[in-house]
Design an enzyme around this catalytic site. Structure first.
Site, mmCIF file in Angstrom:
data_model
loop_
_atom_site.group_PDB
_atom_site.id
_atom_site.type_symbol
_atom_site.label_atom_id
_atom_site.label_comp_id
_atom_site.label_asym_id
_atom_site.label_seq_id
_atom_site.Cartn_x
_atom_site.Cartn_y
_atom_site.Cartn_z
ATOM 1 N N TYR A 1 0.874 -1.041 0.006
ATOM 2 C CA TYR A 1 0.008 0.098 -0.040
ATOM 3 C C TYR A 1 0.827 1.349 0.037
ATOM 4 O O TYR A 1 0.651 2.243 -0.816
ATOM 5 C CB TYR A 1 -0.897 -0.049 1.195
ATOM 6 C CG TYR A 1 -1.884 1.148 1.574
ATOM 7 C CD1 TYR A 1 -3.153 1.194 0.378
ATOM 8 C CD2 TYR A 1 -1.755 2.119 2.178
ATOM 9 C CE1 TYR A 1 -4.090 2.183 0.462
ATOM 10 C CE2 TYR A 1 -2.616 3.322 2.458
ATOM 11 C CZ TYR A 1 -3.965 3.381 1.587
ATOM 12 O OH TYR A 1 -4.711 4.146 1.731
ATOM 13 N N LYS B 1 1.170 4.210 -3.055
ATOM 14 C CA LYS B 1 0.553 5.592 -2.489
ATOM 15 C C LYS B 1 1.877 6.419 -2.653
ATOM 16 O O LYS B 1 1.884 7.565 -3.098
ATOM 17 C CB LYS B 1 0.190 5.627 -0.981
ATOM 18 C CG LYS B 1 -1.040 4.916 -0.912
ATOM 19 C CD LYS B 1 -2.253 5.556 -1.816
ATOM 20 C CE LYS B 1 -3.548 4.776 -1.382
ATOM 21 N NZ LYS B 1 -4.592 5.285 -2.565
ATOM 22 N N ALA C 1 4.011 1.608 -0.985
ATOM 23 C CA ALA C 1 4.682 1.784 -2.263
ATOM 24 C C ALA C 1 3.756 2.170 -3.211
ATOM 25 O O ALA C 1 4.232 2.992 -4.232
ATOM 26 C CB ALA C 1 5.215 0.346 -2.662
HETATM 27 P P1 NAP Z 1 -13.318 2.514 0.945
HETATM 28 O O1 NAP Z 1 -14.193 3.015 1.839
HETATM 29 O O2 NAP Z 1 -12.564 1.135 1.230
HETATM 30 O O3 NAP Z 1 -13.652 2.622 -0.650
HETATM 31 C C1 NAP Z 1 -12.690 2.382 -1.295
HETATM 32 C C2 NAP Z 1 -13.379 2.659 -2.665
HETATM 33 O O4 NAP Z 1 -12.374 1.955 -3.837
HETATM 34 C C3 NAP Z 1 -14.680 1.978 -2.851
HETATM 35 O O5 NAP Z 1 -15.454 2.882 -3.525
HETATM 36 C C4 NAP Z 1 -14.377 0.821 -4.183
HETATM 37 O O6 NAP Z 1 -15.551 0.458 -4.898
HETATM 38 C C5 NAP Z 1 -13.253 1.641 -4.584
HETATM 39 N N1 NAP Z 1 -12.487 0.454 -5.641
HETATM 40 C C6 NAP Z 1 -11.790 -0.524 -4.842
HETATM 41 N N2 NAP Z 1 -11.131 -1.211 -5.866
HETATM 42 C C7 NAP Z 1 -11.496 -0.648 -7.097
HETATM 43 C C8 NAP Z 1 -11.294 -1.222 -8.479
HETATM 44 N N3 NAP Z 1 -10.540 -2.232 -8.833
HETATM 45 N N4 NAP Z 1 -12.203 -0.488 -9.554
HETATM 46 C C9 NAP Z 1 -12.931 0.537 -9.097
HETATM 47 N N5 NAP Z 1 -13.124 0.861 -7.928
HETATM 48 C C10 NAP Z 1 -12.372 0.329 -6.821
HETATM 49 O O7 NAP Z 1 -11.924 3.469 1.187
HETATM 50 P P2 NAP Z 1 -11.874 4.936 1.432
HETATM 51 O O8 NAP Z 1 -11.405 5.075 2.749
HETATM 52 O O9 NAP Z 1 -13.101 5.658 0.927
HETATM 53 O O10 NAP Z 1 -10.365 5.315 0.528
HETATM 54 C C11 NAP Z 1 -10.624 6.151 -0.626
HETATM 55 C C12 NAP Z 1 -9.399 6.385 -1.009
HETATM 56 O O11 NAP Z 1 -8.821 7.213 -0.218
HETATM 57 C C13 NAP Z 1 -8.422 5.140 -1.418
HETATM 58 O O12 NAP Z 1 -7.683 5.196 -2.377
HETATM 59 C C14 NAP Z 1 -7.528 5.043 -0.131
HETATM 60 O O13 NAP Z 1 -6.398 4.529 -0.196
HETATM 61 C C15 NAP Z 1 -7.376 6.544 0.250
HETATM 62 N N6 NAP Z 1 -7.134 6.938 1.498
HETATM 63 C C16 NAP Z 1 -8.059 6.573 2.596
HETATM 64 C C17 NAP Z 1 -7.732 6.784 4.106
HETATM 65 C C18 NAP Z 1 -8.570 6.731 4.935
HETATM 66 O O14 NAP Z 1 -8.274 6.802 6.220
HETATM 67 N N7 NAP Z 1 -9.884 6.339 4.828
HETATM 68 C C19 NAP Z 1 -6.564 7.432 4.227
HETATM 69 C C20 NAP Z 1 -5.699 7.804 3.327
HETATM 70 C C21 NAP Z 1 -5.867 7.614 1.784
HETATM 71 P P3 NAP Z 1 -16.300 -0.669 -4.824
HETATM 72 O O15 NAP Z 1 -16.994 -0.929 -3.582
HETATM 73 O O16 NAP Z 1 -17.638 -0.486 -5.797
HETATM 74 O O17 NAP Z 1 -15.469 -1.902 -5.482
#
Ligand code: NAP
Length: 247
Positions: free
Chosen positions: A156, A160, A158
């Site tokens: 993860y 990001k 790497a």
């Molecule tokens: P989340 O609730 O787990 O949601 C992840 C989203 O990514 C879902 O809508 C999922 O869609 C989509 N997704 C995953 N694989 C996919 C694929 N192959 N094709 C299309 N869509 C895909 O995560 P989140 O917390 O909202 O995170 C959103 C982004 O922010 C991510 O990139 C995460 O790494 C980043 N981030 C989050 C945090 C945090 O604290 N939450 C911190 C730093 C960075 P489906 O359900 O439709 O598959």
């Protein structure tokens, strides 16, 4: 569709931060292409709530890690938007955590393919319609983990960190066409991804956080709307939204 209305494509927009992004861009007057991977029902609900508030949105299913599906995604979105694309947020992301010693090849590939290759594939497809209008804004959802590292998340972290390099390269390559490219590095934001943290980890984090709370998805989304609509001289930046976690 009204040809004067700006268009935003958000990947992984059925839930979590992506859902907040879709709602915020709709609120800011954009027609929103709501991409989803597996959560078709959730994406339909996001579209329903935008349309119910008088906005314009449509759901588009596609696995961002699959080049053929990304090609289809862009041809469907651009047909819907009459070839207009103003904003792309590469938000889709996954984790497959394990200590490096036990991290499988599959878990490495799956995370890199979705988080990094997926963002590249989408950005590459967004360049043409943005170049035609000589305007565009691409945002890549990185993470503080990509800047600071995290035990148990070599894949993860790497992916990001890779998004930061991708952001800088594209910002240099596309600046002369007035296409801006930035990365967002959220800290701990309330979502399904952080739900899985156990209570002891949660408590330790809250103690370290100067703002003493996790962030809300809407707080990440509002920054992205600002970058897209109010920051025409900002490109090649990584902006932390982390409640002071790095201090
Ligand atoms: P989340 O609730 O787990 O949601 C992840 C989203 O990514 C879902 O809508 C999922 O869609 C989509 N997704 C995953 N694989 C996919 C694929 N192959 N094709 C299309 N869509 C895909 O995560 P989140 O917390 O909202 O995170 C959103 C982004 O922010 C991510 O990139 C995460 O790494 C980043 N981030 C989050 C945090 C945090 O604290 N939450 C911190 C730093 C960075 P489906 O359900 O439709 O598959």
């Amino acid at each position: 569709m009204n040809p004067d209305q700006p268009v935003a494509l958000i990947t992984g927009a059925g839930r979590g931060i992506g859902k907040a992004l879709a709602l915020a861009f709709a609120d800011a007057g954009h027609a929103v292409a709501v991409n989803y991977g597996r959560s078709a029902e959730a994406a339909a609900e996001v579209v329903g709530s935008i349309v119910a508030s008088g906005g314009v949105a449509r759901a588009f299913g596609a696995d961002v890690a699959d080049p053929a599906q990304v090609d289809r995604l862009f041809s469907d979105v651009l047909a819907w938007s009459d070839q207009r694309l103003d904003v792309l947020v590469n938000n889709a992301g996954i984790t497959r955590d394990a200590l490096a010693l036990r991290l499988s090849n599959e878990a490495w590939d799956e995370v890199l393919d979705t988080n990094l290759k997926g963002a590249f594939l989408c950005a590459r497809s967004a360049i043409k319609p943005m170049m035609k209008r000589r305007s565009g804004c691409i945002m890549n959802m990185s993470s503080v983990v990509g800047l600071d590292g995290q035990a148990g998340q070599a894949n993860y972290a790497a992916s990001k960190a890779g998004l930061v390099g991708l952001t800088m390269a594209l910002a240099k390559e596309l600046g002369s066409r007035n296409i801006r490219v930035n990365a967002i590095a959220p800290g701990f934001i309330v979502s399904d991804m952080t739900e899985t943290l156990d209570q002891a980890v949660r408590d330790a984090l809250l103690q370290r956080l100067p703002l003493s709370r996790f962030g809300e998805p809407a707080e990440v989304a509002d920054l992205c709307v600002f970058l897209a609509t109010r920051a025409p001289y900002v490109t090649g930046q990584v902006i932390r939204v982390d409640g002071g976690l790095h201090l």
